[in-house]
Design an enzyme around this catalytic site. Structure first.
Site, short mmCIF file in Angstrom:
data_model
loop_
_atom_site.label_atom_id
_atom_site.label_comp_id
_atom_site.label_asym_id
_atom_site.label_seq_id
_atom_site.Cartn_x
_atom_site.Cartn_y
_atom_site.Cartn_z
N GLU A 48 -9.80 -2.29 5.43
CA GLU A 48 -10.37 -2.05 6.75
C GLU A 48 -11.63 -2.91 6.95
O GLU A 48 -12.28 -3.29 5.97
CB GLU A 48 -10.75 -0.57 6.89
CG GLU A 48 -9.60 0.41 6.68
CD GLU A 48 -8.68 0.53 7.89
OE1 GLU A 48 -8.68 -0.36 8.76
OE2 GLU A 48 -7.96 1.54 7.97
N ASP A 86 0.82 -1.22 0.00
CA ASP A 86 0.00 0.00 0.00
C ASP A 86 0.85 1.27 0.00
O ASP A 86 2.08 1.21 0.20
CB ASP A 86 -0.97 0.00 1.20
CG ASP A 86 -0.33 -0.55 2.48
OD1 ASP A 86 0.90 -0.45 2.62
OD2 ASP A 86 -1.07 -1.07 3.32
N HIS A 91 -7.23 -5.18 10.14
CA HIS A 91 -6.98 -4.90 8.72
C HIS A 91 -5.71 -5.58 8.22
O HIS A 91 -4.80 -5.86 8.99
CB HIS A 91 -6.98 -3.38 8.43
CG HIS A 91 -5.79 -2.62 8.91
ND1 HIS A 91 -5.85 -1.30 9.30
CD2 HIS A 91 -4.48 -2.96 9.07
CE1 HIS A 91 -4.65 -0.88 9.65
NE2 HIS A 91 -3.80 -1.87 9.53
N ASN A 103 -7.43 -3.50 14.44
CA ASN A 103 -8.82 -3.73 14.05
C ASN A 103 -8.94 -4.90 13.07
O ASN A 103 -10.00 -5.15 12.52
CB ASN A 103 -9.44 -2.46 13.45
CG ASN A 103 -8.73 -2.02 12.17
OD1 ASN A 103 -7.79 -2.67 11.71
ND2 ASN A 103 -9.20 -0.93 11.58
#
Ligand code: F6R
Length: 242
Positions: A143, A67, A138, A136
């Site tokens: 996400e 990314d 990801h 979380n």
């Protein structure tokens, strides 16, 4: 999905580097998928140490990163281009034209996403993708959501991710709100996945990863579907696993 627990983060870095070294020896022109973030840094340092010791030759290796922030030029100190240059590429003998990160600047969204997918395909796909995991759940910047995108795409970061990443910026308001990331199919198409998790802050999400089953609300849980996915976790990250 396999999990291997190590006593320390240093031991984890050695095991991760072993797997990468083994692949590069076996297939010198292999395609490696890299992640940014804090977790893989010790592994990259171990790879650099082995390169300096003459143990690994990266001259034929090709790389793709997961990314990049959207809107930051590659030269920006907080871009993932800069991060990888500083922590990895300037220390290894991978020719610059064999290194790939998504383009997050000076290009339109559709072209940036399509080009990246094409480049990965042209390289023959990724042999081994290194992953971290967000608190979380990801992976890359995919996400938690009701639906996940399959291919490389532009994403709006959650507040939790912006806050977590603000440690690299002067203030949370400096963190870009958007990023370009491989999609879950891009990631799962890698022939091998190696997810690294260290520290107590990853314990709760690893517990959920093994208790909750597969859910788009926990993107890393899709690794359960992959035939060759390994989690390397240190004792702190694995503390809540049965
Ligand atoms: C980084 C990336 C992220 C990180 C994750 C964990 O390229 O795609 O998914 O792997 O946010 O980051 P650290 O390792 O800093 O805890």
């Amino acid at each position: 999905m396999q999990i291997q627990v190590t006593n320390t983060p240093d031991e984890l870095a050695i095991l991760a580097a072993d797997r990468i070294e083994e692949l590069v020896r076996h297939k010198p022109d292999c395609v490696l998928g890299f992640a940014t973030g804090s977790t893989p840094l010790a592994t990259y340092q171990e790879l650099i140490r082995r390169y300096r010791a003459g143990r690994i030759d990266f001259s034929k290796v090709r790389t793709f990163n997961l990314d990049e922030y959207w809107g930051l030029p590659p030269s920006h100190p907080q871009s993932y281009h800069s991060f990888m240059q500083e922590h990895v590429f300037q220390h290894l003998n991978i020719p610059a034209d064999q290194v790939h990160l998504p383009q997050g600047h000076g290009i339109d969204e559709e072209t940036a996403c399509r080009d990246y997918e094409q480049e990965i395909r042209r390289a023959g796909g990724i042999d081994l993708q290194v992953l971290g995991i967000g608190t979380n759940g990801h992976i890359g910047f995919n996400e938690p959501a009701k639906e996940l995108r399959l291919d490389t795409h532009l994403v709006t970061l959650t507040q939790a991710t912006v806050l977590a990443n603000s440690r690299f910026f002067n203030s949370p308001s400096d963190v870009p709100r958007r990023a370009i990331t491989m999609g879950v199919r891009t990631i799962l198409s890698s022939r091998r996945l190696l997810l690294l998790a260290t520290g107590p802050q990853k314990a709760a999400i690893l517990q959920q990863l093994f208790q909750r089953g597969i859910s788009t609300e926990l993107p890393a849980s899709l690794l359960h579907l992959h035939p060759d996915a390994t989690i390397l976790a240190d004792q702190d990250a694995a503390a809540l696993l049965a």
